[in-house]
Design a protein around this motif. Structure first.
Motif, short mmCIF file in Angstrom:
data_model
loop_
_atom_site.label_atom_id
_atom_site.label_comp_id
_atom_site.label_asym_id
_atom_site.label_seq_id
_atom_site.Cartn_x
_atom_site.Cartn_y
_atom_site.Cartn_z
N ILE A 1 42.52 0.64 16.64
CA ILE A 1 42.86 -0.63 17.30
C ILE A 1 44.06 -1.27 16.62
O ILE A 1 44.87 -1.94 17.26
CB ILE A 1 41.66 -1.60 17.26
N ALA A 2 44.20 -1.03 15.33
CA ALA A 2 45.31 -1.62 14.58
C ALA A 2 46.66 -1.13 15.09
O ALA A 2 47.69 -1.79 14.86
CB ALA A 2 45.17 -1.30 13.09
N ARG A 3 46.66 0.00 15.80
CA ARG A 3 47.93 0.57 16.28
C ARG A 3 48.16 0.30 17.77
O ARG A 3 48.97 0.95 18.40
CB ARG A 3 47.94 2.07 16.00
N THR A 4 47.43 -0.68 18.32
CA THR A 4 47.57 -0.96 19.75
C THR A 4 48.46 -2.17 20.05
O THR A 4 48.58 -2.59 21.19
CB THR A 4 46.20 -1.20 20.40
N ALA A 5 49.09 -2.73 19.03
CA ALA A 5 49.87 -3.96 19.23
C ALA A 5 50.97 -3.75 20.29
O ALA A 5 51.18 -4.61 21.16
CB ALA A 5 50.48 -4.43 17.92
N GLY A 6 51.66 -2.62 20.21
CA GLY A 6 52.72 -2.36 21.17
C GLY A 6 52.20 -2.25 22.59
O GLY A 6 52.81 -2.77 23.54
N GLN B 1 49.39 -3.59 23.71
CA GLN B 1 48.91 -4.90 24.13
C GLN B 1 50.07 -5.76 24.63
O GLN B 1 49.94 -6.47 25.64
CB GLN B 1 48.19 -5.59 22.98
N GLU B 2 51.20 -5.69 23.96
CA GLU B 2 52.37 -6.45 24.39
C GLU B 2 52.90 -5.92 25.72
O GLU B 2 53.25 -6.69 26.62
CB GLU B 2 53.46 -6.40 23.33
N ARG C 1 50.75 -7.17 28.54
CA ARG C 1 51.05 -8.57 28.89
C ARG C 1 52.28 -8.64 29.80
O ARG C 1 52.30 -9.39 30.78
CB ARG C 1 51.27 -9.41 27.63
#
Length: 287
Positions: free
Chosen positions: A160-165, A167-168, A171
């Motif tokens: 989950i820590a590598r899902t920031a990109g 997630q953006e 959006r």
């Protein structure tokens, strides 16, 4: 009259295995585009700028593999909305400008996914979907699922820590995926109830999920698209088929995304049947 030469190429590292030259060359032949050439050029993130600087109007465009799909974005003159939203450009089109040339970026992976999944869905609606993985291709998968009517897929990621990109990107796409840690056992429930599953995991990374499917799952009703086409079929694709699900090979996405690249680079509708035949000949597939 001398033949006019136009060039295009696929960039990546390593790149010798790419099927893009087969697909594009078949398209040029079917379209009667004499003098058009499509090659593979070994390119890294460090050498990409030099390759772009060497382009001129003799070039029609470029196909890009990871990680170049992200590296190239700030080097372009403009980026299409889908590519901007997903944060990935797999196609560069060269066109004339007042300064010489301009480079436009596009993401044809999304259209490739939509077209490939449509083959498997055969008119069925997509209410529930699962994406395995959270990299650049996962962003294209989320965009494709939104186009197919499912803007809230479950995304099962190894970290989950590598899902920031992603997630953006979601959006920007107006999508609302649900993010969960990928565990082969707990993934069974979502997979068994999904209308569509898209695996964007690297080769063999989904093998544990395939093993659990064979050991514990009953039938699966949905359509699986595994973007990996080497090895072919993948362990996940074999397990999905054995459990009664519909399997769409990653080569179908490859075909349809390349067809859209041909249209963008040549300005003509892609000869999909001719490209499909060439791909089938290489892979030993009869359709």
């Amino acid at each position: 009259m001398p033949t006019v030469t136009r060039r295009a190429a696929v960039l990546g590292h390593p790149i010798a295995h790419s099927l893009s030259p087969t697909l594009h060359t078949a398209a040029y032949q079917a379209l009667g585009l004499e003098g058009w050439q499509y090659t593979a050029v070994d390119t890294t993130t460090e050498t990409l700028r030099d390759v772009l600087d060497d382009l001129d109007l003799g070039w029609a465009g470029l196909s890009l593999t990871m990680p170049l799909k992200q590296t190239v974005i700030p080097m372009l003159d403009d980026v299409d909305p889908v590519a901007s939203a997903t944060g990935a450009v797999n196609t560069v089109v060269v066109r004339p400008s007042s300064c010489g040339i301009a480079l436009g970026g596009y993401n044809t992976d999304v259209q490739g996914l939509v077209a490939a999944l449509t083959e498997g869905l055969r008119g069925r609606e997509v209410a529930r979907a699962v994406v395995l993985g959270a990299g650049a291709t996962a962003a294209s998968a989320v965009a494709a699922l939104a186009q197919l009517g499912c803007a809230s897929p479950r995304v099962l990621a190894r970290s989950i820590a590598r899902t920031a990109g992603l997630q953006e990107a979601a959006r920007r796409l107006g999508a609302t995926p649900r993010f969960e840690v990928l565990d082969a056992v707990s993934a069974l429930g979502p997979l068994r109830h999904a209308d569509v599953v898209i695996s964007t995991l690297p080769a063999h990374a989904a093998d544990p999920v395939a093993g659990i499917l064979l050991e514990r799952a009953g039938s699966v009703p949905g359509v699986l698209l595994d973007v990996v086409y080497d090895p072919r079929p993948t362990a996940l694709a074999r397990a999905w088929g054995e459990r009664g699900g519909v399997v769409v090979g990653g080569e179908r996405m490859l075909l349809h995304q390349a067809a859209e690249q041909v249209r963008l680079m040549t300005g003509r509708p892609a000869p999909v049947a001719a490209m499909d035949a060439a791909l089938g000949a290489v892979l030993g597939v009869t359709r």
